[in-house]
Design an enzyme around this catalytic site. Sequence first.
Site, PDB file in Angstrom:
ATOM      1  N   TYR A   1      60.565 -54.305  43.010  1.00  0.00           N
ATOM      2  CA  TYR A   1      61.612 -55.235  42.912  1.00  0.00           C
ATOM      3  C   TYR A   1      62.977 -54.951  42.915  1.00  0.00           C
ATOM      4  CZ  TYR A   1      63.792 -58.826  39.738  1.00  0.00           C
ATOM      5  OH  TYR A   1      64.531 -59.880  39.483  1.00  0.00           O
TER       6      TYR A   1
ATOM      7  N   GLY B   1      63.610 -54.085  46.674  1.00  0.00           N
ATOM      8  CA  GLY B   1      63.453 -55.357  47.473  1.00  0.00           C
ATOM      9  C   GLY B   1      64.763 -56.108  47.359  1.00  0.00           C
TER      10      GLY B   1
ATOM     11  N   VAL C   1      62.193 -60.817  25.189  1.00  0.00           N
ATOM     12  CA  VAL C   1      62.534 -62.192  24.248  1.00  0.00           C
ATOM     13  C   VAL C   1      61.097 -62.897  24.107  1.00  0.00           C
ATOM     14  CG1 VAL C   1      63.857 -64.322  24.150  1.00  0.00           C
ATOM     15  CG2 VAL C   1      64.929 -62.220  24.766  1.00  0.00           C
TER      16      VAL C   1
ATOM     17  N   THR D   1      69.187 -50.544  24.759  1.00  0.00           N
ATOM     18  CA  THR D   1      69.915 -51.866  24.633  1.00  0.00           C
ATOM     19  C   THR D   1      69.830 -52.622  25.802  1.00  0.00           C
ATOM     20  OG1 THR D   1      71.752 -50.825  25.354  1.00  0.00           O
ATOM     21  CG2 THR D   1      71.582 -50.614  23.213  1.00  0.00           C
TER      22      THR D   1
ATOM     23  N   GLN E   1      69.785 -48.528  29.157  1.00  0.00           N
ATOM     24  CA  GLN E   1      70.822 -49.598  28.675  1.00  0.00           C
ATOM     25  C   GLN E   1      71.022 -50.756  29.901  1.00  0.00           C
ATOM     26  OE1 GLN E   1      74.300 -46.912  28.243  1.00  0.00           O
ATOM     27  NE2 GLN E   1      74.805 -47.764  26.451  1.00  0.00           N
ATOM     28  N   ARG E   2      71.232 -51.444  29.488  1.00  0.00           N
ATOM     29  CA  ARG E   2      71.423 -52.656  30.408  1.00  0.00           C
ATOM     30  C   ARG E   2      72.513 -53.887  29.781  1.00  0.00           C
ATOM     31  NH1 ARG E   2      70.199 -51.641  34.579  1.00  0.00           N
ATOM     32  NH2 ARG E   2      68.083 -52.267  34.836  1.00  0.00           N
TER      33      ARG E   2
END
Length: 317
Positions: A148, A151, A191, A213, A279-280
């Site tokens: 992913y 790509g 989520v 996070t 982290q994002r």
Amino acid sequence: MALTIKRVLVTGGAGFLGSHLCARLLDEGHDVLCVDNYFTGSKANIEPLLKRPHFEAMRHDVTFPLYVEVDEIFNLACPASPIHYQFDPVQTTKTSVVGAINMLGLAKRVKAKIFQASTSEVYGDPTISPQAEDYRGNVNPLGPRACYDEGKRAAETLFFDYHRQHGVRIKVARIFNTYGPRMHPNDGRVVSNFIVQALRGQPITLYGDGSQTRAFCFVDDLVEGFVRLMATDEDCTGPMNLGNPHEISVAELARRVIDLTGSNSEIVYRPLPQDDPLQRCPDISFAKSKLGWEPQVRLEVGLSRTIEYFRELLTSK
């Protein structure tokens, strides 16, 4: 000034993001062609749109050429959750790379403007936070997420090469964590995982210690960013971060979901998956300055709307 009605192709149009985008484009008066192979997309997502006269759905895989006449293309086709894109990693890479080649070839032939739904995963497991568009990332090209991550990075390369070599009008958005109604209940995203587990009274699974996070953007806000970016002048190609700049730990997210659902679920801990970023969080300065865009839907409001969707979905099943 009267609206110019456009013929718009949305690949991956029956997916979570694609179905919301199709509805938004129809509401704006455009003719919409939704293309999907239904690997992760669902006919249920677009069922309310099928009765609308300016909407058309086509089963098609973007790894094969497509010959249609359109003015704009939103290329969203690609499984986007680890559980789905790791199911067939070779096909995931082909969807991103060959799919980009086919859609860019179409855009070149019909002189259409084309939008690429890229991802924050191009940053890998970042060594800086928040991530701005000029950060080149920290990606493992050999890991289980590489199909992913790499790509999508290759797709961005193709978009900019088609722009430089052939003059194709491009827009590239890097999407950060997004949530909302029509998420797949088994997509493995944090989520949807937490909400489904809480509604079923099952233990809520936290990977690692829960301190990692994320920053969650509601789907309506993201689609607004898509539309605004597509409408910018030709000099604004991107890449542009679109997401919520307010971080929250996954442990805190789990507690909020438990509170909002009224669940008695307990939290259980599991080992952190390989290459899962700690982290994002996006730097959205560029989107703010160029689009006047930033997320408007508060987390509690968006979570409540998403919980209601899943509550109805699980009840109906």
